[in-house]
Design a protein around this motif. Structure first.
Motif, PDB file in Angstrom:
ATOM      1  N   ASP A   1      20.734  13.455 -56.010  1.00 42.54           N
ATOM      2  CA  ASP A   1      21.370  12.629 -54.984  1.00 42.54           C
ATOM      3  C   ASP A   1      22.285  11.586 -55.594  1.00 42.54           C
ATOM      4  OD1 ASP A   1      20.111  13.986 -52.947  1.00 42.54           O
ATOM      5  OD2 ASP A   1      18.424  12.601 -52.863  1.00 42.54           O
ATOM      6  N   THR A   2      21.854  10.990 -56.693  1.00 43.32           N
ATOM      7  CA  THR A   2      22.665   9.981 -57.361  1.00 43.32           C
ATOM      8  C   THR A   2      23.966  10.586 -57.849  1.00 43.32           C
ATOM      9  OG1 THR A   2      20.698   8.782 -58.038  1.00 43.32           O
ATOM     10  CG2 THR A   2      22.729   8.309 -59.231  1.00 43.32           C
ATOM     11  N   ARG A   3      23.885  11.776 -58.425  1.00 42.26           N
ATOM     12  CA  ARG A   3      25.088  12.440 -58.924  1.00 42.26           C
ATOM     13  C   ARG A   3      26.085  12.688 -57.792  1.00 42.26           C
ATOM     14  NH1 ARG A   3      24.207  17.948 -61.887  1.00 42.26           N
ATOM     15  NH2 ARG A   3      22.197  16.966 -61.984  1.00 42.26           N
ATOM     16  N   ILE A   4      25.591  13.092 -56.661  1.00 44.45           N
ATOM     17  CA  ILE A   4      26.461  13.345 -55.506  1.00 44.45           C
ATOM     18  C   ILE A   4      27.106  12.048 -55.025  1.00 44.45           C
ATOM     19  CG2 ILE A   4      26.485  14.049 -53.076  1.00 44.45           C
ATOM     20  CD1 ILE A   4      24.306  16.122 -53.856  1.00 44.45           C
ATOM     21  N   ARG A   5      26.325  10.981 -54.943  1.00 43.75           N
ATOM     22  CA  ARG A   5      26.874   9.685 -54.507  1.00 43.75           C
ATOM     23  C   ARG A   5      27.932   9.172 -55.477  1.00 43.75           C
ATOM     24  NH1 ARG A   5      21.417   8.385 -53.287  1.00 43.75           N
ATOM     25  NH2 ARG A   5      21.337   7.097 -55.154  1.00 43.75           N
ATOM     26  N   VAL A   6      27.685   9.328 -56.761  1.00 45.24           N
ATOM     27  CA  VAL A   6      28.652   8.884 -57.765  1.00 45.24           C
ATOM     28  C   VAL A   6      29.938   9.688 -57.643  1.00 45.24           C
ATOM     29  CG1 VAL A   6      29.139   8.837 -60.242  1.00 45.24           C
ATOM     30  CG2 VAL A   6      26.949   7.990 -59.389  1.00 45.24           C
ATOM     31  N   ARG A   7      29.814  11.000 -57.483  1.00 45.09           N
ATOM     32  CA  ARG A   7      31.003  11.846 -57.345  1.00 45.09           C
ATOM     33  C   ARG A   7      31.809  11.455 -56.107  1.00 45.09           C
ATOM     34  NH1 ARG A   7      29.648  17.669 -57.992  1.00 45.09           N
ATOM     35  NH2 ARG A   7      29.931  17.171 -60.169  1.00 45.09           N
ATOM     36  N   ARG A   8      31.124  11.201 -54.994  1.00 43.15           N
ATOM     37  CA  ARG A   8      31.823  10.796 -53.767  1.00 43.15           C
ATOM     38  C   ARG A   8      32.544   9.473 -53.962  1.00 43.15           C
ATOM     39  NH1 ARG A   8      27.077  12.375 -49.619  1.00 43.15           N
ATOM     40  NH2 ARG A   8      27.552  14.585 -49.499  1.00 43.15           N
ATOM     41  N   TYR A   9      31.877   8.509 -54.609  1.00 43.09           N
ATOM     42  CA  TYR A   9      32.506   7.203 -54.871  1.00 43.09           C
ATOM     43  C   TYR A   9      33.713   7.380 -55.784  1.00 43.09           C
ATOM     44  CZ  TYR A   9      33.373   2.679 -56.975  1.00 43.09           C
ATOM     45  OH  TYR A   9      33.983   1.550 -57.437  1.00 43.09           O
ATOM     46  N   TYR A  10      33.524   8.139 -56.848  1.00 42.57           N
ATOM     47  CA  TYR A  10      34.555   8.339 -57.855  1.00 42.57           C
ATOM     48  C   TYR A  10      35.817   8.924 -57.243  1.00 42.57           C
ATOM     49  CZ  TYR A  10      36.296   9.733 -62.494  1.00 42.57           C
ATOM     50  OH  TYR A  10      37.025   9.892 -63.625  1.00 42.57           O
ATOM     51  N   HIS A  11      35.646   9.880 -56.342  1.00 45.84           N
ATOM     52  CA  HIS A  11      36.800  10.555 -55.745  1.00 45.84           C
ATOM     53  C   HIS A  11      37.203   9.986 -54.388  1.00 45.84           C
ATOM     54  CE1 HIS A  11      37.355  13.531 -58.851  1.00 45.84           C
ATOM     55  NE2 HIS A  11      36.043  13.631 -58.919  1.00 45.84           N
ATOM     56  N   SER A  12      36.582   8.902 -53.961  1.00 41.74           N
ATOM     57  CA  SER A  12      36.970   8.308 -52.685  1.00 41.74           C
ATOM     58  C   SER A  12      38.398   7.774 -52.731  1.00 41.74           C
ATOM     59  CB  SER A  12      36.002   7.191 -52.280  1.00 41.74           C
ATOM     60  OG  SER A  12      36.065   6.112 -53.182  1.00 41.74           O
TER      61      SER A  12
END
Length: 70
Positions: free
Chosen positions: A2-13
């Motif tokens: 879940d953390t990896r997904i949240r980081v990826r979403r933030y990174y590419h926001s």
């Protein structure tokens, strides 16, 4: 996971705000990247330039700012 997904979403926001898909890089943008690589995160550079995170990473590699021996 879940953390990896949240980081990826933030990174590419930052990519959601991009309006310059496919436009060539200007000398000023390249200079900004060179001067700020290592000072700002790719996401911050992408936001300031109106480009995607992936395009900033690719340009950094192209300019020899990432990996390898210069």
């Amino acid at each position: 996971k879940d953390t990896r997904i949240r980081v990826r979403r933030y990174y590419h926001s930052a990519d959601r705000k991009v309006k310059r898909y496919g436009t060539p890089w200007t000398k000023e943008e390249e200079k900004f990247l060179i001067e700020n690589k290592g000072k700002l995160f790719y996401r911050e550079i992408a936001e300031k330039l109106g480009r995607t995170v992936n395009s900033v990473q690719a340009k950094a590699r192209e300019l020899g700012l990432v990996g390898g021996v210069k």
